[in-house]
Scaffold this motif. Structure first.
Motif, PDB file in Angstrom:
ATOM      1  N   THR A 242       0.860  -1.182   0.000  1.00 45.14           N
ATOM      2  CA  THR A 242       0.000   0.000   0.000  1.00 45.14           C
ATOM      3  C   THR A 242       0.901   1.239   0.000  1.00 45.14           C
ATOM      4  OG1 THR A 242      -0.116   0.149   2.413  1.00 45.14           O
ATOM      5  CG2 THR A 242      -1.728  -1.275   1.300  1.00 45.14           C
ATOM      6  N   GLU A 243       0.303   2.381   0.161  1.00 52.99           N
ATOM      7  CA  GLU A 243       1.082   3.616   0.150  1.00 52.99           C
ATOM      8  C   GLU A 243       2.090   3.649   1.292  1.00 52.99           C
ATOM      9  OE1 GLU A 243       2.129   6.945  -1.892  1.00 52.99           O
ATOM     10  OE2 GLU A 243       0.519   5.587  -2.433  1.00 52.99           O
ATOM     11  N   ASP A 244       1.728   3.102   2.446  1.00 53.20           N
ATOM     12  CA  ASP A 244       2.573   3.231   3.632  1.00 53.20           C
ATOM     13  C   ASP A 244       2.986   1.904   4.252  1.00 53.20           C
ATOM     14  OD1 ASP A 244       2.373   6.161   3.731  1.00 53.20           O
ATOM     15  OD2 ASP A 244       0.275   5.788   4.221  1.00 53.20           O
ATOM     16  N   GLU A 245       2.591   0.781   3.672  1.00 53.04           N
ATOM     17  CA  GLU A 245       2.925  -0.518   4.244  1.00 53.04           C
ATOM     18  C   GLU A 245       3.375  -1.480   3.152  1.00 53.04           C
ATOM     19  OE1 GLU A 245      -0.558  -1.838   6.268  1.00 53.04           O
ATOM     20  OE2 GLU A 245      -0.197  -0.593   8.032  1.00 53.04           O
ATOM     21  N   LEU A 636      -2.469  10.850  -0.199  1.00 51.21           N
ATOM     22  CA  LEU A 636      -3.345  10.681   0.953  1.00 51.21           C
ATOM     23  C   LEU A 636      -4.590   9.860   0.639  1.00 51.21           C
ATOM     24  CD1 LEU A 636      -3.225  14.399   2.214  1.00 51.21           C
ATOM     25  CD2 LEU A 636      -1.594  12.546   2.677  1.00 51.21           C
ATOM     26  N   SER A 637      -5.160  10.071  -0.535  1.00 51.34           N
ATOM     27  CA  SER A 637      -6.405   9.379  -0.908  1.00 51.34           C
ATOM     28  C   SER A 637      -6.342   9.076  -2.401  1.00 51.34           C
ATOM     29  CB  SER A 637      -7.623  10.247  -0.576  1.00 51.34           C
ATOM     30  OG  SER A 637      -8.820   9.590  -0.925  1.00 51.34           O
ATOM     31  N   ASP A 638      -6.300   7.801  -2.742  1.00 52.98           N
ATOM     32  CA  ASP A 638      -6.052   7.339  -4.106  1.00 52.98           C
ATOM     33  C   ASP A 638      -7.313   7.458  -4.961  1.00 52.98           C
ATOM     34  OD1 ASP A 638      -5.444   5.884  -6.429  1.00 52.98           O
ATOM     35  OD2 ASP A 638      -4.224   4.448  -5.341  1.00 52.98           O
ATOM     36  N   PRO A 639      -7.242   8.129  -6.122  1.00 50.63           N
ATOM     37  CA  PRO A 639      -8.431   8.259  -6.973  1.00 50.63           C
ATOM     38  C   PRO A 639      -8.898   6.927  -7.562  1.00 50.63           C
ATOM     39  CG  PRO A 639      -6.487   9.066  -8.131  1.00 50.63           C
ATOM     40  CD  PRO A 639      -6.074   8.817  -6.712  1.00 50.63           C
ATOM     41  N   VAL A 644     -12.616  10.876  -3.526  1.00 53.98           N
ATOM     42  CA  VAL A 644     -11.831  12.092  -3.410  1.00 53.98           C
ATOM     43  C   VAL A 644     -10.361  11.729  -3.540  1.00 53.98           C
ATOM     44  CG1 VAL A 644     -11.123  13.977  -1.874  1.00 53.98           C
ATOM     45  CG2 VAL A 644     -13.525  13.281  -1.981  1.00 53.98           C
ATOM     46  N   ALA A 645      -9.651  12.437  -4.399  1.00 53.89           N
ATOM     47  CA  ALA A 645      -8.207  12.283  -4.528  1.00 53.89           C
ATOM     48  C   ALA A 645      -7.533  13.374  -3.715  1.00 53.89           C
ATOM     49  CB  ALA A 645      -7.780  12.380  -5.987  1.00 53.89           C
ATOM     50  N   SER A 646      -6.553  12.990  -2.904  1.00 58.65           N
ATOM     51  CA  SER A 646      -5.820  13.971  -2.098  1.00 58.65           C
ATOM     52  C   SER A 646      -4.333  13.672  -2.178  1.00 58.65           C
ATOM     53  CB  SER A 646      -6.266  13.925  -0.631  1.00 58.65           C
ATOM     54  OG  SER A 646      -7.594  14.343  -0.488  1.00 58.65           O
ATOM     55  N   LEU A 647      -3.569  14.735  -2.367  1.00 56.21           N
ATOM     56  CA  LEU A 647      -2.120  14.614  -2.509  1.00 56.21           C
ATOM     57  C   LEU A 647      -1.472  15.808  -1.834  1.00 56.21           C
ATOM     58  CD1 LEU A 647      -0.299  13.350  -5.611  1.00 56.21           C
ATOM     59  CD2 LEU A 647       0.400  15.545  -4.690  1.00 56.21           C
ATOM     60  N   VAL A 676      -9.447  13.616   5.925  1.00 57.20           N
ATOM     61  CA  VAL A 676      -8.260  13.122   5.230  1.00 57.20           C
ATOM     62  C   VAL A 676      -7.086  13.202   6.197  1.00 57.20           C
ATOM     63  CG1 VAL A 676      -6.674  13.506   3.311  1.00 57.20           C
ATOM     64  CG2 VAL A 676      -9.133  13.865   2.992  1.00 57.20           C
ATOM     65  N   ARG A 677      -6.429  12.076   6.414  1.00 54.69           N
ATOM     66  CA  ARG A 677      -5.282  12.055   7.318  1.00 54.69           C
ATOM     67  C   ARG A 677      -4.046  12.565   6.580  1.00 54.69           C
ATOM     68  NH1 ARG A 677      -7.577   6.895   8.629  1.00 54.69           N
ATOM     69  NH2 ARG A 677      -8.541   6.914  10.711  1.00 54.69           N
TER      70      ARG A 677
END
Length: 737
Positions: A242-245, A636-639, A644-647, A676-677
């Motif tokens: 994943t993004e962080d693991e 932060l949030s994958d489209p 919602v997409a967040s980067l 959004v974290r």
């Protein structure tokens, strides 16, 4: 090379002494040599066994005790390796090997076998935190050498690998395969994230488990080689990262032509990654004493998911690879979608005034400014005839450069110097300069053919196109370098050996680019190839930025730019505001701000409010672009999986950040229902959150008086209030004083 302090040199020398330590172990009368290549967090460990085979025994997290690397092979109890070569550092063919080789040759006497044994190695320090290990391998029977190179970037956790082949046999040797790298990984399972696409559909991701057999990523297009499949990929170990693991490897070839990456799960369930130039239609005849050097294969590892690996690549690219990677970028106005081919000097003068009105740095004149006998009024004619069209530009480029200066902006220009239209004076004068089969019908891609860059005269011509523009117009400030065709009917009238064509073409291209960079080291160059058809670090070392896609629909661009951002930092991504798509102007502008901002709109047709928004957006962007260009990027949030997409981009001292949020799915009243974290902040610092780049007359509902801890923003999060009425929200986070 960046400057170094005495303390840094001592530190780097220390890590080279103890981190790149050569360890010896004795078993009976035989001796093994263990060679660790360490970076800040990881190690690639090579070992020479008592038969002098060079194998990879480890690629993973760095061990605290260096002497324990030599014990690694004893920890595995896998099925038998009948050959002793499953984990070879550079697998030869024709001998005892049973798997996919890294190198295949026919010797001068016709023998097809190759055996490579360790002879020696040496290490050199090439700068702060950068070391180069070279390992010499030789065939014990033939005078045939292979040198493996491992360039490690300590702080960035990045390794580049390539190989060099030479011989002194009595006659020519034929190289049938010649990989840059042969990497081995051990895990219970492997997951591949790869990309496919076409024009305006770049970087579409696919993820699958790698099973036994060979999975190949490749291109045979000659030029614009990434059109259908780029050489960038990710491999996750044990489970999809994943993004962080998760443990993940990100890799890519630094080569702008045909590439081939073989992924083979061997009988022991290890993964072998063999990457290099594609040997398709390219057996290479190597003369005695000649050296054949492959391009680099680049990779990094992360034990904390895709995001960390991505940030390592970004830091490496900015520090070492992309031209002016630590600098800034020019905002611009392009004329393409305002005029296409239909313009004249008067129209362009008005657009130059619009450039100043908009507040951007530069005006870019796109396709259509050249050709007289065959004027460039559409894409059927004129390519190759790089003189100003006298009807459109009676006073030449020089008058436009002067007009730009009068308006306080810079001037840039589009070229496509590798290509030629059959309807051109160049084609008529030099048909022998064109890539085409002499006995077959010509087949066109975008009504054009490719010039033969294997020919030094063609290289001189292309260099001359650029040099002539700058010689006549010293104030020229920007080049957009396009490449819109693939190679059909590959044949060079210059080369005696057609098998060398695909390799020599790219080498010819690099020769031209090197010459340009020597004479014009600081001029910004955009790498454009029908979109992202030539995005790789082999080319980007000569360019300041690239064009991800001709698809500028902002909704589509969110997905395209998202995937590119894993491999390339934001300052290298050229993003333009256009009239594509149905989204409002603010949405289109916000998406383009996630990189190097440009506009390709008709400024004169903007209503006063839209114009005011664009002018303010440029000022807002100029105030935060240093964070976007040089900060750490966090997704932060994958489209692909969220509405919602967040980067997010965070500066290095964690005092300021910019967060982009977009609605990518408006069905069923979707929006940012959950906070959004954020990532990358200092948990102990206090921050204020402010919405920026607001449309005129719109007030934000976000309370700027509230103060949040970094701990709160990263663990609870912050809701940007994205919904169908607020489809795009940019937040600026600043440490509270």
């Amino acid at each position: 090379m960046r400057g170094t302090t005495k303390a840094n040199k001592r530190l780097c020398g220390l890590f080279l002494i103890i981190g790149q330590l050569v360890l010896f172990a004795t078993t009976g009368s035989a001796q093994t040599v263990t060679i660790p290549i360490e970076t800040a967090g990881h190690a690639l460990v090579l070992q020479v066994n008592n038969h002098k085979d060079l194998n990879i025994i480890y690629l993973g997290k760095k061990l605290a005790q260096k002497e324990e690397y030599g014990l690694i092979p004893n920890s595995y109890r896998q099925y038998s390796d009948y050959t002793g070569l499953y984990n070879s550092a550079y697998t030869p063919s024709g001998g005892r090997n049973l798997l996919e080789p890294a190198i295949t040759v026919t010797h001068a006497d016709g023998n097809n076998s190759l055996d490579l044994r360790y002879v020696s190695h040496k290490q050199t320090w090439e700068g702060e935190g950068v070391s180069l290990l070279s390992i010499l391998l030789q065939d014990p029977v033939y005078k045939f050498d292979v040198t493996l190179y491992f360039k490690s970037y300590f702080k960035e956790d990045v390794i580049e690998q390539w190989s060099s082949v030479s011989h002194n046999e009595k006659g020519n040797v034929i190289l049938y395969k010649y990989a840059s790298a042969n990497v081995c990984l051990k895990a219970d399972s492997y997951w591949l994230r790869q990309y496919h696409g076409d024009w305006a559909k770049e970087m579409q991701p696919e993820e699958s488990r790698i099973i036994h057999g060979i999975k190949t990523l490749d291109s045979k297009l000659g030029t614009r080689a990434n059109l259908f499949q780029p050489s960038m990929f990710m491999i996750s170990l044990d489970k999809p990262a994943t993004e962080d693991e998760g443990y993940v490897m990100m890799g890519s070839m630094e080569w702008s032509g045909n590439f081939k990456i073989d992924l083979e799960v061997d009988p022991q369930n290890n993964l072998r990654v063999i990457a290099g130039m594609n040997n398709y239609s390219s057996p290479y005849t190597l003369k005695p004493g000649e050296k054949f050097e492959t391009p680099a294969f680049l990779y990094t590892l992360s034990g904390n998911g895709k995001g960390e690996a991505s940030r390592k690549l970004h830091a490496w690219a900015r520090n070492y690879k992309i031209t002016d990677g630590k600098g800034s970028r020019l905002t611009l106005l392009n004329n393409w979608e305002a005029t296409y081919f239909d313009f004249n000097e008067n129209k362009l003068v008005e657009l130059l005034k619009d450039t100043r009105k908009l507040g951007v740095d530069l005006f870019l004149l796109d396709d259509g400014w050249f050709g007289n006998k065959y004027p460039r009024n559409d894409d059927h004619a004129g390519l190759g005839d790089w003189e100003e069209n006298r009807q459109k530009l009676p006073n030449g480029i020089a008058s436009l450069v002067k007009e730009a200066q009068a308006n306080g902006v810079k001037f840039g220009i589009w070229i496509e110097p590798e290509m030629v239209n059959p309807k051109s004076e160049l084609y008529e004068k030099h048909p022998d300069w064109v890539v085409r089969q002499p006995k077959r019908d010509e087949y066109y891609f975008r009504n054009q053919l490719v010039l033969d860059l294997t020919n030094p005269k063609v290289q001189d011509f292309i260099y001359g196109v650029v040099d002539d523009l700058f010689s006549k117009n010293p104030q020229l400030a920007y080049i957009k370098w396009d490449c819109n065709a693939v190679v059909y009917n590959a044949h060079s009238a210059y080369l005696k050996n057609q098998n060398h064509f695909y390799i020599k073409y790219v080498e010819g291209l690099y020769n031209v680019l090197k010459r340009i960079r020597v004479k014009y080291p600081d001029v910004p160059l955009m790498l454009c190839s029908g979109g992202g058809g030539r995005v790789d670090y082999g080319a980007l070392q000569y360019f300041t930025e690239y064009w991800p896609s001709d698809n500028t629909d902002p909704l589509e661009r969110i997905f395209i730019q998202w995937e590119y951002s894993y491999f390339y930092p934001a300052l290298s991504s050229s993003n333009h505001v256009t009239d594509w798509g149905k989204q409002p102007l603010k949405f289109r502008t916000d998406v383009a701000m996630m990189g190097k901002l440009g506009f390709d709109i008709v400024v004169s047709k903007l209503n006063p409010t839209d114009l005011a928004f664009c002018q303010n957006a440029v000022k807002t962007y100029d105030a935060v672009k240093h964070i976007i260009f040089q900060g750490d990027q966090y997704r932060l949030s994958d489209p692909q999986s969220n509405s919602v997409a967040s980067l997010m981009y965070v500066n290095h001292d964690k005092t300021t950040a910019v967060v982009f949020n977009y609605l990518v799915n408006n069905r069923y009243e979707e929006g940012s229902k959950m906070p959004v974290r954020f990532k990358g902040l200092d948990p102990a610092k206090k921050y204020r959150v402010k919405e920026i780049n607001l449309y005129p007359g719109v007030n934000s509902s976000i309370d700027t008086d509230l103060v949040y801890s970094g701990d709160f923003l990263m663990n609870v999060g912050f809701n940007p209030v994205v919904n169908s009425g607020r489809t795009s929200v940019i937040l600026k986070i600043e440490a509270a004083v």
